[in-house]
Structures are given as structure tokens and as C-alpha cells.
Write an enzyme that holds these catalytic residues in place. Structure first.
Site, mmCIF file in Angstrom:
data_model
loop_
_atom_site.group_PDB
_atom_site.id
_atom_site.type_symbol
_atom_site.label_atom_id
_atom_site.label_comp_id
_atom_site.label_asym_id
_atom_site.label_seq_id
_atom_site.Cartn_x
_atom_site.Cartn_y
_atom_site.Cartn_z
ATOM 1 C CB CYS A 119 -0.994 -0.044 1.166
ATOM 2 S SG CYS A 119 -2.372 1.104 0.943
ATOM 3 C CG HIS A 223 -3.790 -3.208 3.305
ATOM 4 N ND1 HIS A 223 -2.835 -2.829 4.211
ATOM 5 C CD2 HIS A 223 -4.234 -2.066 2.724
ATOM 6 C CE1 HIS A 223 -2.718 -1.502 4.211
ATOM 7 N NE2 HIS A 223 -3.564 -1.013 3.312
ATOM 8 C CD GLU A 225 -1.653 -5.801 5.559
ATOM 9 O OE1 GLU A 225 -1.274 -5.909 4.373
ATOM 10 O OE2 GLU A 225 -2.308 -4.811 5.971
#
Ligand code: MN
Length: 250
Positions: A119, A223, A225
């Protein structure tokens, strides 16, 4: 072999009035914030995560101890970094933080350790390579504000990206249409010199970049993660850790 040590940047600083405080806790001060998904995803990928505190003049020293770097998401970059005046819809900026993370990135590139940039991290990667950013997608491109800044949780996917085949990214996620989450109002405008675009959204907006001259310097606008429960997104962290492991034995 020991697990590769992966440093995770924390660019987001919070003022205490934005969080509920335990009355027994220590007095209010500025606090760093990092989504727990980042270290959890690194660990799920086989790495040993360590959080890097911002605003210290120790980027080179820290990076010298790391096997890989993960640049996390956060606030907008100072447009002065790419020689543009601030747009009226630019969000909060923290130029000292930008300098800190750029120093981490430059040190990682100098040492040749792998970098995964998520990001804001990908935007920083592009700007460090000399590129520019859209400062506010809805006002500059007329995009629906919720298209790239979803209301749903980060574990949910809300738009597709199209991953180019033959790229480092595609070797991890596969090529073609991949569903991702989206929490950004900025994006790559002019591409930095030495980077290639590896994924776009269906309207052509840049969603991933990489440096093909390096073993692993990959940026994704989504994102990843928060999507590590999906094998194709976990593969990004496994790839980072594998490249970090090969950096250890070099
Ligand atoms: Mn997006």
C-alpha cells in the site's frame, strides 16, 4: 537454518485521544500503530518478524541486521517528495516518517535484501524510484470512493486485479484475475524508472510494481497481510522469506 529476520516499518503514528485508554496505564504520548496482521502474515510465511520504530536515525544499522524488509501501509506521502504541490484532498502527512522509511528502503536496496512494499509502501517504492502519485483518486480520476477504499473488513476481497504473466508477482500469486482488498485513495501515476507494472485493476489503475533487476523487490497496492489466509497472498510472504533466506546464505 534460522528463520529469516523480517523488519516491518511502522509509519502510522497516533495521538492518544483517538484511542480508549486504560486509566491505570501510563500517561498519554504519541504512539506507533501497526496492524497485527503484518507480523502474523510474516510469521505465517516462515519469517521472524520484528517491528521497526520510526523517527530514529538508525536505518542503516537496523537494516544491516535484517534479512528482509516489509514496508507497511499508512498515511499519505508528502507530495514534495515527487515535486508536486499538495492537492486539497491530500490526507495527513508526516515528512519525518517519509524520510525514515525512504532511508530503510534505500539501505535495503543497497544491501540487496528483499523488499515487500504494501500500500503506502508501494507508493514509497515508486516515489523512491522517481515516480509520482495520484494524491486523491476520487477527485483526480472520478473513481467511486468506495471502489478502492472498501467498507468491508480487510480479510474480504472487493475488486479484482489482473496480474501480468512472466512477472515475479505472477510466480507467487499466479497470473490473470485475482481478487484483492482495497484501502487506498492514492495510487501510482508516473512509474518510477527501473520499475515495471505487474498488475492493474480492470480500469487500468496500477495495483502492483516490481524491480525486475532484483531478486525480490515487489510492491502491491492491496493489503496482502490481511489476506494471508488465501494461499496466493500468503505466497507473497513465503516468497519474501525465501528470498531473505537465500540472502543469508549468499
Ligand atoms: Mn485498489
Amino acid at each position: 537454518m534460522r528463520a529469516p529476520l523480517i523488519g516491518i516499518s511502522t509509519s502510522e503514528l497516533r495521538t492518544p485521544d483517538r484511542v480508549d485508554r486504560d486509566p491505570e496505564a501510563e500517561p498519554p504520548q504519541r504512539e506507533l500503530a501497526l496492524g497485527l496482521d503484518y507480523p502474523v502474515a510474516v510469521a505465517a510465511g516462515g519469517g521472524l518478524p520484528v517491528v521497526l520504530p520510526p523517527h530514529l536515525d538508525v536505518a542503516d544499522e537496523l537494516v544491516a541486521r535484517l534479512d528482509g524488509l516489509l514496508l507497511s501501509g499508512g498515511h499519505d506521502l508528502d507530495p514534495a517528495l515527487y515535486a508536486r504541490p499538495p492537492h486539497p484532498d491530500l490526507g495527513p502527512i508526516d515528512p519525518a516518517n517519509d524520510r525514515w522509511e525512504m532511508a530503510l528502503l534505500r539501505a535495503a536496496l543497497e544491501r540487496g535484501i528483499p523488499v515487500l512494499a504494501i500500500c503506502r509502501g508501494m507508493q514509497l517504492l515508486n516515489v523512491t524510484y522517481g515516480g509520482t502519485l495520484y494524491q486523491d483518486l476520487p477527485s483526480e480520476l472520478g473513481t467511486d470512493p468506495e471502489l478502492h477504499r472498501q467498507k468491508a473488513r480487510g480479510s474480504q476481497v472487493t475488486h479484482d486485479v489482473i496480474v501480468d504473466s512472466g512477472t515475479g508477482l505472477s510466480r507467487l500469486t499466479g497470473s490473470g484475475e485475482r481478487p484483492v482488498n482495497s484501502f487506498h485513495h492514492q495510487a501510482v501515476e508516473e512509474l518510477g524508472s527501473g520499475l515495471v507494472i505487474t498488475a492493474r485493476d480492470p480500469e487500468g489503475l496500477v495495483e502492483a510494481v516490481e524491480d525486475p533487476s532484483r531478486e525480490f523487490v515487489i510492491g502491491v497496492q492491496w493489503h496482502a497481510e490481511s489476506l494471508y489466509a488465501r494461499d496466493e497472498q500468503l505466497a507473497l510472504f513465503q516468497g519474501l522469506v525465501a528470498a531473505a533466506g537465500s540472502a543469508i546464505t549468499r
